[in-house]
Design an enzyme around this catalytic site. Structure first.
Site, PDB file in Angstrom:
ATOM      1  CB  SER A 144      10.216  14.134   7.416  1.00 22.57           C
ATOM      2  OG  SER A 144       9.154  14.599   6.608  1.00 22.57           O
ATOM      3  CG  LEU A 152      -3.270  11.475  -6.103  1.00 17.99           C
ATOM      4  CD1 LEU A 152      -2.848  12.890  -6.500  1.00 17.99           C
ATOM      5  CD2 LEU A 152      -3.899  10.772  -7.307  1.00 17.99           C
ATOM      6  CB  SER A 153       0.059   5.824  -4.157  1.00 18.59           C
ATOM      7  OG  SER A 153      -1.069   5.079  -4.413  1.00 18.59           O
ATOM      8  CG  ASP A 195      -1.585   2.027  -4.275  1.00 19.67           C
ATOM      9  OD1 ASP A 195      -2.247   1.868  -5.311  1.00 19.67           O
ATOM     10  OD2 ASP A 195      -2.097   2.265  -3.170  1.00 19.67           O
TER      11      ASP A 195
END
Ligand code: GLA
Length: 384
Positions: free
Chosen positions: A68, A127-128, A174
């Site tokens: 990540s 905002l998912s 979402d």
């Protein structure tokens, strides 16, 4: 540097060979229809130009290696042949682990993968970003292994991972919009049938998202409690979901519910009606009606569903004062902080920004972030 180049470069540096694919899935903003999805109701979101993106390659063995970029190139690794377990303290990896585990549970067959992930969907803003991560990983395994899985199924699989692996009882909105969004369109989604109707967003309507920077968290928040209250209301009326109850029937049977549950149900049922009306208003470019419905939606979330916070109400108030009848504004997303969404003509953008900059910090001590957004395509291959 563009996100696609970032993940590609980190991939090559880390794994020592170039990635096969770059794949993206967007975050979303919901124009109207809040907490209706898990009541089998209607929502009207669009995918936005903020996304989670991965560089990925298939592997011959059964190992999945993850990096990540946004968490200091933190790494994770697991073996598909061993039970995939939840990792305390590595939330970003759990979304991926959950999606992969659910795909395997459904019987899909695939080998391992090397994956580097990054994104620019603001975290914890409603905002998912997590749905975008779930969907991009589903899309990645679909692409790498040519899985026979539809976009709808990728969304459902992501939701399952979030419900069962991560432990948040979210609805389908979402993930579905992230998987199925269409450029320049909002989607009217029937969350019972999962049918979607694309509705063109008129050019003269700008979508502005304002992040209150009041941080929120769905897991461990009031979200699951709201869901239970809605279920108890539908049980009291012996209907499958609140989708099946009219406002009149709710009113008549009011005595069956305590006052809090009654107000929760009133929000959901009235919000479903507003969402259908808003879809028509958007289709015909009726900004004034859109504004009225969004205002009612906000009041219903504030007073009946009780999911707004003072900072969010303050932002809505500032934007509403500036827009008058020439646009709409409401909280968007799960609630308890996060973002508001506003629709307005392009001429209004500067004065709305100015009003927020002048007042919000002064009134709340928090500094906002403003995003002028475009509706974008759902999950897709960016490069190969
Ligand atoms: C969160 C959930 C969605 C939906 C909204 C509220 O975003 O993930 O499923 O319930 O809250 O509308």
């Amino acid at each position: 540097m563009a996100l696609a180049n970032v993940v590609r470069d980190v991939f090559e540096e880390t794994f020592g060979y170039p990635s096969e694919y770059v794949i993206q899935a967007p975050g979303r903003v919901n124009l109207i229809g809040e907490h209706t999805d898990y009541n089998d109701g209607f929502v009207l979101p669009c995918a936005i130009n903020y996304q989670t993106i991965v560089a990925a390659s298939a592997r011959q063995d059964h190992i999945v290696r993850l990096v990540s970029v946004d968490y200091d190139n933190d790494v994770d690794q697991f073996d598909l042949r061993e039970g995939i377990e939840f990792m305390e303290g590595k939330m970003w990896a759990n979304y991926i682990r959950g999606v992969v585990k659910c795909l395997l549970d459904l019987g899909y067959q695939f080998s391992g993968a090397d994956i580097v992930v990054s994104g620019n969907v603001p975290h914890g803003a409603g905002l998912s970003s997590s749905a975008a991560l779930e969907v991009v990983i589903g899309q990645t395994f679909k692409t790498l292994y040519d899985l026979k899985i539809t976009q709808q199924e990728i969304a459902l699989n992501g939701q399952k991972a979030e419900n069962q692996f991560v432990g948040c009882n979210c609805g389908i909105m979402d993930q579905l919009i992230s998987a199925c969004g269409q450029e320049n369109h909002a989607l009217l989604i029937d969350c019972r049938s999962l049918d979607t109707v694309p509705i063109l967003i008129p050019e003269e309507m700008v979508i502005m998202i304002i992040d209150s920077n009041k941080k929120r968290g769905l897991v461990g928040s009031e979200y699951n409690a709201r869901r239970l209250q809605c279920e108890s209301a539908s049980q009291a009326f012996s209907v499958k979901a609140l989708r099946d109850l009219s406002l009149e029937a709710l009113q008549q049977g009011k005595d069956k519910l305590d006052n809090v549950v009654y107000r929760r149900a009133r929000h959901v049922i009235s919000e479903n009606e507003r969402t259908l009306l808003a879809a028509d208003a958007l289709r015909s470019g009726d900004l004034k009606l859109m504004g009225k419905l969004m205002a009612e939606s906000h009041i219903s979330m504030r007073d009946d569903f009780e999911i707004t916070v003072p900072e969010i109400d303050c932002l809505v108030d500032i934007v509403k004062n500036e827009l008058g009848e020439q646009g709409g504004v409401r909280m968007t997303g799960g609630g308890f902080g996060g973002c508001i969404v506003a629709l307005m003509s392009p001429e209004k953008v500067d004065s709305v920004k100015r009003a927020i900059e002048n007042e919000y910090q002064q009134r709340t001590g928090l500094k906002e972030d403003i995003y002028v957004c475009q509706a974008k395509q759902g999950a897709s291959i960016v490069a190969q």
